[in-house]
Scaffold this motif. Structure first.
Motif, mmCIF file in Angstrom:
data_model
loop_
_atom_site.group_PDB
_atom_site.id
_atom_site.type_symbol
_atom_site.label_atom_id
_atom_site.label_comp_id
_atom_site.label_asym_id
_atom_site.label_seq_id
_atom_site.Cartn_x
_atom_site.Cartn_y
_atom_site.Cartn_z
ATOM 1 N N GLU A 7 27.182 -24.594 48.332
ATOM 2 C CA GLU A 7 26.843 -25.646 49.292
ATOM 3 C C GLU A 7 26.683 -25.009 50.667
ATOM 4 O O GLU A 7 27.634 -24.452 51.224
ATOM 5 N N LYS A 66 40.716 -29.495 49.710
ATOM 6 C CA LYS A 66 40.308 -30.627 48.889
ATOM 7 C C LYS A 66 40.274 -31.881 49.753
ATOM 8 O O LYS A 66 40.890 -31.961 50.804
ATOM 9 N N GLU A 83 36.389 -39.991 44.217
ATOM 10 C CA GLU A 83 35.928 -38.616 44.149
ATOM 11 C C GLU A 83 36.967 -37.677 44.745
ATOM 12 O O GLU A 83 37.647 -38.012 45.718
ATOM 13 N N LYS A 84 37.054 -36.506 44.154
ATOM 14 C CA LYS A 84 37.814 -35.398 44.733
ATOM 15 C C LYS A 84 36.842 -34.248 44.918
ATOM 16 O O LYS A 84 36.212 -33.791 43.962
ATOM 17 N N LYS A 85 36.738 -33.762 46.150
ATOM 18 C CA LYS A 85 35.880 -32.630 46.435
ATOM 19 C C LYS A 85 36.750 -31.430 46.756
ATOM 20 O O LYS A 85 37.532 -31.458 47.716
ATOM 21 N N SER A 86 36.629 -30.389 45.935
ATOM 22 C CA SER A 86 37.385 -29.160 46.141
ATOM 23 C C SER A 86 36.448 -28.097 46.683
ATOM 24 O O SER A 86 35.269 -28.055 46.345
ATOM 25 N N ARG A 87 36.997 -27.214 47.515
ATOM 26 C CA ARG A 87 36.172 -26.176 48.131
ATOM 27 C C ARG A 87 36.883 -24.832 48.107
ATOM 28 O O ARG A 87 38.084 -24.749 48.369
ATOM 29 N N ILE A 92 31.731 -25.422 46.030
ATOM 30 C CA ILE A 92 32.340 -26.745 45.917
ATOM 31 C C ILE A 92 32.400 -27.185 44.455
ATOM 32 O O ILE A 92 31.598 -26.750 43.622
ATOM 33 N N LYS A 94 33.060 -31.040 42.522
ATOM 34 C CA LYS A 94 33.295 -32.470 42.724
ATOM 35 C C LYS A 94 33.653 -33.142 41.404
ATOM 36 O O LYS A 94 32.925 -33.029 40.418
ATOM 37 N N SER A 96 34.607 -36.953 39.723
ATOM 38 C CA SER A 96 34.299 -38.335 40.045
ATOM 39 C C SER A 96 34.696 -39.246 38.887
ATOM 40 O O SER A 96 34.600 -38.854 37.713
ATOM 41 N N LYS A 193 22.376 -27.561 48.077
ATOM 42 C CA LYS A 193 23.327 -27.349 46.985
ATOM 43 C C LYS A 193 22.582 -26.828 45.754
ATOM 44 O O LYS A 193 21.473 -27.287 45.455
ATOM 45 N N SER A 217 31.871 -30.493 58.405
ATOM 46 C CA SER A 217 32.596 -31.468 57.599
ATOM 47 C C SER A 217 32.386 -32.846 58.208
ATOM 48 O O SER A 217 32.807 -33.108 59.341
#
Length: 232
Positions: A7, A66, A83-87, A92, A94, A96, A193, A217
């Protein structure tokens, strides 16, 4: 199995946007969520703990991060997603899972027990964060997304416009919300992405090196603006 994706984010001007969108229309298709050529509205309720750990982790450049959020589209309640977005750096992941309106209202009223009965790992993880980390709703983020997608490497290129936060509510379906924009015109956000690689023709078309890449962000921009707005 879900996998981490690249991303890349850039600040661009309206002039950049007008040129790029015309090029992208020739080689990619517009996302099916779009209600018109300008795209569709995304509204997200972000959660953080009482110490704003996710906010501070981002500001302090923590490598592993996250965020939890609940997301809807075009002010409708037919699609509600947790949703959980981890980085990890620029990568990334995601996760859902769908919610219905009744379940959403329970969450807003601090009734979390139903999450333990849902047959999805994300709900159980969210439950543990709500109780163990004291996650709470922090800010609603709005923007208009114009998205273009391609099949090679699962490419998704988006223009995110009119980034705003809601000043007077933490309910996604509140019909009397008031919003404040956080990016001065003519700035907007370009996101790129993809999975394994970005096709050469797209890299050349977008001319990534010509744009101002940044660790953007939307949550942080809107949360910081909200803190300043409310004097907190």
């Amino acid at each position: 199995m879900k996998k981490f994706r690249h991303e890349l984010k850039f600040y661009i001007t309206e002039n950049d946007y007008l040129v790029l969108r015309q090029k992208l229309k020739l080689v990619l298709r517009q996302d099916h969520h779009s209600v018109n050529e300008q795209g569709y509205l995304i509204r997200s309720l972000y959660f953080d703990n009482v110490h704003d750990h996710d906010l501070h982790h981002k500001n302090n450049g923590v490598f592993l991060r996250k965020k939890f959020r609940i997301r809807i589209y075009n002010h409708q309640d037919d699609v509600i997603k947790l949703e959980k977005k981890s980085r990890q750096g620029e990568y990334i992941l995601k996760a859902s899972a769908p919610l219905n309106k009744e379940e959403y209202n329970k969450l807003l009223n601090w009734d979390y027990e139903f999450l333990k009965e849902k047959n999805h790992a994300l709900f159980l993880e969210f439950y543990h964060y709500l109780y163990g980390e004291f996650l709470r709703p922090r800010v609603i983020v709005d923007y208009v997304r114009e998205a273009y997608i391609g099949d090679i490497s699962n490419v998704r290129i988006t223009f995110d416009k009119e980034l705003s936060f809601v000043t007077n509510s933490l309910d996604l379906f509140d019909s009397h919300t008031i919003s404040e924009e956080v990016l001065a015109h003519p700035l907007m956000i370009l996101e790129v992405k993809y999975d394994e690689f970005l096709p050469t023709y797209l890299r050349q078309l977008i001319q990534l090196d010509a744009h101002n890449r940044s660790a953007i962000s939307k949550y942080v921009l809107c949360r910081m603006a909200s803190i300043q707005y409310h004097g907190m």
